[in-house]
Design a protein around this motif. Sequence first.
Motif, PDB file in Angstrom:
ATOM      1  N   THR A  70       0.831  -1.209   0.000  1.00 49.40           N
ATOM      2  CA  THR A  70       0.000   0.000   0.000  1.00 49.40           C
ATOM      3  C   THR A  70       0.862   1.253   0.000  1.00 49.40           C
ATOM      4  O   THR A  70       0.625   2.189  -0.782  1.00 49.40           O
ATOM      5  N   THR A 117       2.696   1.798  -3.381  1.00 52.86           N
ATOM      6  CA  THR A 117       1.777   2.238  -4.430  1.00 52.86           C
ATOM      7  C   THR A 117       1.317   3.672  -4.177  1.00 52.86           C
ATOM      8  O   THR A 117       1.181   4.461  -5.117  1.00 52.86           O
ATOM      9  N   TRP A 118       1.125   4.004  -2.925  1.00 49.99           N
ATOM     10  CA  TRP A 118       0.679   5.362  -2.548  1.00 49.99           C
ATOM     11  C   TRP A 118       1.732   6.394  -2.940  1.00 49.99           C
ATOM     12  O   TRP A 118       1.423   7.458  -3.473  1.00 49.99           O
ATOM     13  N   THR A 140      -5.388   8.806  -3.230  1.00 46.29           N
ATOM     14  CA  THR A 140      -6.131   7.665  -2.705  1.00 46.29           C
ATOM     15  C   THR A 140      -6.840   6.900  -3.811  1.00 46.29           C
ATOM     16  O   THR A 140      -6.809   5.668  -3.867  1.00 46.29           O
ATOM     17  N   THR A 180      -4.374   4.994  -6.015  1.00 45.51           N
ATOM     18  CA  THR A 180      -3.835   3.855  -5.275  1.00 45.51           C
ATOM     19  C   THR A 180      -4.850   2.719  -5.209  1.00 45.51           C
ATOM     20  O   THR A 180      -4.503   1.549  -5.422  1.00 45.51           O
ATOM     21  N   ALA A 181      -6.101   3.064  -4.943  1.00 45.70           N
ATOM     22  CA  ALA A 181      -7.151   2.046  -4.870  1.00 45.70           C
ATOM     23  C   ALA A 181      -7.326   1.344  -6.213  1.00 45.70           C
ATOM     24  O   ALA A 181      -7.487   0.121  -6.279  1.00 45.70           O
ATOM     25  N   LEU A 194      -4.382  -1.014  -6.825  1.00 44.11           N
ATOM     26  CA  LEU A 194      -4.389  -2.176  -5.932  1.00 44.11           C
ATOM     27  C   LEU A 194      -5.662  -3.015  -6.069  1.00 44.11           C
ATOM     28  O   LEU A 194      -5.757  -4.076  -5.430  1.00 44.11           O
ATOM     29  N   THR A 219     -10.841   1.439   1.735  1.00 42.38           N
ATOM     30  CA  THR A 219      -9.832   0.509   2.263  1.00 42.38           C
ATOM     31  C   THR A 219      -8.462   1.171   2.287  1.00 42.38           C
ATOM     32  O   THR A 219      -7.698   1.037   3.258  1.00 42.38           O
ATOM     33  N   VAL A 220      -8.152   1.908   1.224  1.00 42.95           N
ATOM     34  CA  VAL A 220      -6.871   2.611   1.174  1.00 42.95           C
ATOM     35  C   VAL A 220      -6.814   3.671   2.270  1.00 42.95           C
ATOM     36  O   VAL A 220      -5.781   3.819   2.946  1.00 42.95           O
ATOM     37  N   ARG A 221      -7.898   4.433   2.458  1.00 43.32           N
ATOM     38  CA  ARG A 221      -7.902   5.470   3.511  1.00 43.32           C
ATOM     39  C   ARG A 221      -7.653   4.850   4.885  1.00 43.32           C
ATOM     40  O   ARG A 221      -6.903   5.400   5.706  1.00 43.32           O
ATOM     41  N   ARG A 252      -6.044   2.043   5.540  1.00 44.35           N
ATOM     42  CA  ARG A 252      -4.648   1.602   5.625  1.00 44.35           C
ATOM     43  C   ARG A 252      -3.710   2.788   5.823  1.00 44.35           C
ATOM     44  O   ARG A 252      -2.747   2.697   6.606  1.00 44.35           O
TER      45      ARG A 252
END
Length: 388
Positions: A318, A321-322, A329, A332-333, A336, A342-344, A346
Amino acid sequence: MTIALHRLPSAPPVDARALDRLYRAAPSIARAAVEEAADAGRVPEGLRHALQTAIVQFLDPARHPETTALMLFHHLGAAAADHGMPLHDVDTAQQIAIGTAVQRLAEQALRLGVLARPDEAGLLARRAFAYTDRLKDAATAGYNEASHPDPDPAQRRLITLLLRSSPTRLQLKQAADQAGWTPPRTLAAVAFSPGPRRPARHLLPDVLVHPARGCLLVPDPDGPGRGALLHRMLHAIPSALGPTVEPTRAAASLRLARHTLDLVATGVITASGPVPAMEHVPDLMIMNDPETVRRLAERQLAPLAQQPPKKRAVHVQTLRTWFVCGFSTSATAERLHVHAQTVRYRIRRLELLFGPDLYDPGQSLNYMIALHAWTLMSSPDEHGIWQT
């Protein structure tokens, strides 16, 4: 099942007892060993070096790719042919020395508790047999090539000159004229693994091939259709393509090609050949000095050290990728294949672990290097940045 041989303190040396056994079993090598005068590359000394290298690489293949040992045994087979020795003596010497070393290695491992069960000792033996077979194939290829050398010595001299550090243009022109070869504006070196298969040279007739050194020199590698022909020329042969350079810098291109081939051999690079070195520059830079990069990664990613392995892997994926997506966000989402929420979640967890340093522009490059290094150096089968 993986045997943690890297935990052993050292590789058993090819000592006097092992050499005595192999000299008794390989008379021609024994005779060469007692010659009063020989050049620096004579077979007995080359044999000792090749055997010791093979043992070290058998012990720790993650840090010492076996490509180097294969190349040494390829050279050793060629040297045996040049000295008029039977290849059988080289094979016998190799089997005795490595067999002796593996026996002592197993004893040492059992004492230290690295081999905990009898079946692991059996696995070690099977690995040793397979490894010695690969070394034998490399030595046989070198022996056969030296026994039936390329018919054009002028071309071999030209290749040797090109692979020096910096030949002059005059030297290059004179050698090229003698070999009937037109110096191109650019070329690239290709490193390939020694073995019974040889490149299909007829597909690119202007390519210079040196089988004993495991390399090609390819004129105008970026020309129309050259890439496709090069792939056909090296079909099913592990290989790596160095950067395009002026002919006087061929040695530099070959160094990068060989470094790339080493990373292919150890599984760091998983692409099929010929693998372009310049498409893997971060990998080459990181693995050129892995200890320094390892220390950087341990420092930058220290907040993850105490996380469970699976959660740690998710955090690294994560975070990497970020960074690549510029802290976006949604991007990245998408990359992935997870929901943005989910990204927020993490990222909030990562902010708690790392604190404000995560957004420090001065640390961005260090984080990117550390995250890429973690990906290269950490796997279920090898000793990574942290034991898992």
